[in-house]
Design an enzyme around this catalytic site. Structure first.
Site, PDB file in Angstrom:
ATOM      1  N   HIS A   1     -22.038   1.135  46.503  1.00  0.00           N
ATOM      2  CA  HIS A   1     -22.980   2.197  46.189  1.00  0.00           C
ATOM      3  C   HIS A   1     -22.375   3.420  45.500  1.00  0.00           C
ATOM      4  CE1 HIS A   1     -27.088   3.848  47.781  1.00  0.00           C
ATOM      5  NE2 HIS A   1     -26.945   4.032  46.493  1.00  0.00           N
TER       6      HIS A   1
ATOM      7  N   TYR B   1     -36.127  10.591  55.564  1.00  0.00           N
ATOM      8  CA  TYR B   1     -35.398  10.730  54.298  1.00  0.00           C
ATOM      9  C   TYR B   1     -35.988   9.741  53.305  1.00  0.00           C
ATOM     10  CZ  TYR B   1     -31.311  10.337  51.110  1.00  0.00           C
ATOM     11  OH  TYR B   1     -30.464  10.311  50.020  1.00  0.00           O
TER      12      TYR B   1
ATOM     13  N   THR C   1     -29.279  11.439  42.926  1.00  0.00           N
ATOM     14  CA  THR C   1     -30.427  11.405  43.824  1.00  0.00           C
ATOM     15  C   THR C   1     -30.644  12.763  44.485  1.00  0.00           C
ATOM     16  OG1 THR C   1     -29.069  10.681  45.708  1.00  0.00           O
ATOM     17  CG2 THR C   1     -30.106   8.967  44.346  1.00  0.00           C
TER      18      THR C   1
END
Length: 769
Positions: A470, A589, A602
């Site tokens: 990620h 979230y 993000t």
């Protein structure tokens, strides 16, 4: 022992023979490849450097200036006078034969005007793209101002951009106001604790003190950084959230994605692997040549594409305190795992042509047969090496330094870490959504190299999926790559009726390089480390409770008739589900992208709002009418949609708080207020996945693609007592959900949560009947 085994069992590598027989031919081929790559790279650099002003504008300017001088026929008439006076002042020759001086002056001033035009258009476009009014208007209700703005953006943007052409014209991410962030933070926590609770009273007091000191000082430094940095938060986010993280990658960081939901183009593992490997490499070549167009919202507003630079050939290298990203875009091989043995598979032949699917079928078949033949020749430790990528980063870094820092072990590890990606040819079949998700998330503890940018896992029944690291990029970038491959499987004849890869009779493959089995020289002392890593991986796998299902009672089609945002509608359903299950609200979230800004990644959308809390409680109050509940739902969805748009526009609060916290730590401030707010557990960690990013993809709402939709992917829970939820609103009729939790929490149950969620979605629809 390793050298002896290599001499006995290692296949002969063809490139060595080729280089000995045809040295001059190889030299010519190497230089040709180098010159071709250099040409395209230079061409793209020039193209991107000039965008949005085309090079022909320079010729037009020179022609206009030259025509102006020749038509006037005198150097004493305005505006020629100004040009010649300036030319004399900088010693440009003006006494050359008639026409030559005019050409020289025209070229010189044409170049100056062109550069000025270039920067004017670029900065004008950056200024125009900073306007965000269009986002708060639907395409059908745009005002005149927004329409004129959109037309101006298209005119200034000019000709079609390459992949990275828009980067220099994207605006910089702004720093939100400190007071607005503090106010929004408190507002987001009021529904969780109550407006007059002790927690909120204490939090307000801490926020007031922080707003006096040291908040303003930290804010000023953050603003200063935003002036010189390309993005004031992205480098810190990558470093401190990802690379400095010391926990294991599976569950905690990596995520997985699936292929087609129910349809399979073939049941042959070898053919599926061969075709998709070829397609993934075709997409890489398109990225290298910048033939992939940047994503444009409403076909006008560009998104940042920098994350695409590291999709391929990137590995997260473990470090004692911080990891580093290794990127080798020149790599031309992949690493293939079969029955514990790892192979180097060259993706190009001796003529530097990409291997066709039919050629890859032969190579993969060779690997499978060789692995079956030699699996007993290798030790238990050698066949469990991927387990090391499952453990915490510090321990893996220490083991890597001790056993893989020199000799043949280092050479073999370098081959893996420099590979374009990692491939697993499994010996098991998985078919249901849950089985596929569970395996793609963690494998069997020794089948996935979690450090690689992405792993391709192929099962014996033709199914496939990805496991992705990620830190280098977010899921939409990798999803774009996978969508290209899956779309081509749908619209192109890549398979025969029998499921084999289609052979192109006009394509002539050059001499191929035989796959190379990697050799290791591992001492007995590594076995306890292997046992520890494998035990840790299996224990973590057993602790994850993952459920993947398709909700097909209705989808985006009905939700739009309810006049609410589909994403906000699903978020409302998730909060209502949690309240129904636990009789309390959950801090939630939801990830939102900030790629409208340069190097954006993000931002967090805090889905739990006072409006949503009011709707959720009304659903459990029989005295509230349906009409009132619908009104509360729409109000909550409108609030959520506004928060989502704010997050995309750089008006979120969590990255701002994170940036302030990083500065406070660097400057030695002990900010308990920031620590407390940033460590609150996200009970629900959610993310919506895009269904279609490629404009040329077929309409997913057509009946013939009903079983071919991608169900997306999932990830692990952020909180030990919470849920990790990803969802894909797949067209007008379906929604795929991935819900994960930890069995060790005891209070969580993914199956029960999914059951309640589906019932909640049905109850919410009943409100509109």
């Amino acid at each position: 022992m390793a050298e002896a085994r290599c001499a006995v069992s290692q296949p002969r590598i063809e490139p060595d023979d080729e280089e000995v027989k045809y040295p001059s031919r190889n030299t010519f081929r190497v230089w040709r490849r180098f010159l071709v790559k250099r040409f395209y790279r230079t061409r793209n650099l020039i193209y991107n450097g000039l965008w949005p002003t085309p090079i022909w504008n320079l010729g037009v300017l020179i022609f206009i200036l030259l025509t102006l001088q020749l038509v006037q026929g005198s150097r004493t008439r305005w505006p020629s006078t100004i040009l010649w006076q300036f030319a004399d002042s900088i010693n440009i020759p003006t006494d050359l034969p008639y026409g030559l001086s005019e050409i020289l002056v025209s070229i010189f001033f044409g170049l100056i005007f062109f550069i000025a035009l270039l920067y004017v258009r670029r900065y004008l476009l950056r200024l125009l793209l900073s306007y965000r009014g269009w986002m708060y208007e639907t395409p059908r209700s745009q005002g005149l101002c927004t329409k004129l703005w959109g037309l101006t953006v298209r005119l200034v943007s000019g000709y079609s951009p390459l992949l990275y052409s828009c980067q220099q014209s994207l605006p910089r991410l702004p720093v939100p106001s400190l007071n607005e962030t503090l106010t929004k933070l408190i507002d987001s926590l009021i529904p969780l604790y109550g407006e007059n609770s002790n927690e909120i009273i204490a939090l307000k007091k801490q926020a007031e003190e922080f707003a006096v000191s040291p908040g303003p000082k930290l804010q000023h430094i953050l603003v200063l950084k935003s002036w010189w940095a390309l993005n004031w938060v992205t480098d810190w986010w990558e470093k401190y959230i990802y690379l400095r993280g010391r926990s294991s990658l599976p569950i905690n960081s990596n995520y997985y994605t699936m292929d087609h939901s129910f349809w399979k183009p073939t049941s042959r593992q070898i053919s599926r692997a061969a075709v998709t490997l070829n397609q993934f490499m075709v997409f890489k070549q398109k990225l290298d040549h910048e033939e992939v167009r940047p994503l444009l919202i409403r076909n006008t507003i560009p998104s940042c594409m920098y994350q695409y630079e590291r999709i391929y050939a990137t590995t997260r290298i473990p470090g004692h305190e911080i990891d580093v990203l290794l990127h080798n875009n020149a790599s031309k091989h992949v690493a293939v795992l079969r029955k514990g043995l790892i192979y180097r598979l060259h993706m190009f032949d001796m003529d530097d042509k990409l291997l066709s699917p039919a050629s890859l079928e032969e190579q993969i078949q060779w690997i499978i047969e060789d692995a079956d033949k030699h699996q007993d020749d290798h030790s238990y430790a050698e066949k469990c090496l991927p387990a090391f990528t499952c453990i915490d980063r510090q321990t893996w870094a220490d083991i890597r330094k001790q056993y893989f820092s020199e000799g043949i072990n280092k050479e073999s590890l370098d081959i893996i870490e420099n590979a374009v990606f990692f491939i697993t040819l499994e010996t098991i079949a998985v078919d249901t959504l849950i089985e596929r998700g569970q395996y793609l998330m963690q494998g069997d503890g020794k089948s996935i190299w979690f450090d690689k940018s992405f792993n391709l896992i192929y099962f014996t029944n033709g199914r496939m999926g990805l496991n992705c690291e990620h830190s280098y990029a977010d899921a939409p970038a990798v999803g774009h790559c996978q969508e290209f491959v899956m779309t081509n499987e749908l619209i192109q004849p890549l398979y025969t009726k029998d499921g084999f890869a289609v052979k192109d009779p006009n394509f002539k493959q050059g001499k191929m390089k035989v796959p190379q089995r990697l050799i290791w020289d591992l001492p007995e002392s590594i076995n306890p480390h292997i046992d520890m890593a494998l035990s840790f991986a299996l224990k973590s796998k057993e602790n994850i409770d993952l459920v993947v299902r398709m909700f097909d009672f209705y989808g985006k089609g009905f939700i739009k008739t309810a006049k609410v945002s589909p994403d906000a509608y699903v978020q409302s359903a998730l909060q209502l589900t949690y309240y129904t299950y636990y009789k309390k609200l959950a801090l939630t979230y939801e990830s939102s992208m900030t790629r409208l800004y340069l190097l954006g990644r993000t931002e967090t959308v805090r889905s739990l709002t006072s409006n949503l809390a009011e709707f959720v409680r009304s659903m459990h109050d029989e005295t509230v009418s349906k009409e009132k509940k619908v009104s509360l739902l729409r109000k909550a969805c409108n609030k959520h949609q506004g928060l989502y748009r704010d997050a995309m526009n750089g008006k979120g609060i969590d990255r701002h708080l994170f940036g302030l916290y990083v500065l406070s730590e660097a400057l030695g401030y002990d900010c308990q207020f920031l620590k407390q707010t940033l460590t609150l557990p996200w009970t629900l960690s959610t993310s919506q996945q895009p269904q279609q990013q490629i404009a040329t993809s077929p309409d997913c709402n057509l009946p013939e693609y009903d079983a071919k939709l991608g169900p997306g992917g999932g990830f692990g829970p952020v909180s030990d007592t919470g849920y990790g939820i990803s969802y894909m609103i797949a067209g007008n009729k379906k929604i795929f959900f991935h819900v994960s939790s930890k069995r060790s929490a005891q209070i969580t149950d993914s199956t029960r949560f999914m059951d309640i969620l589906f019932q909640t979605l049905c109850d919410m629809r009943n409100l509109f009947e």
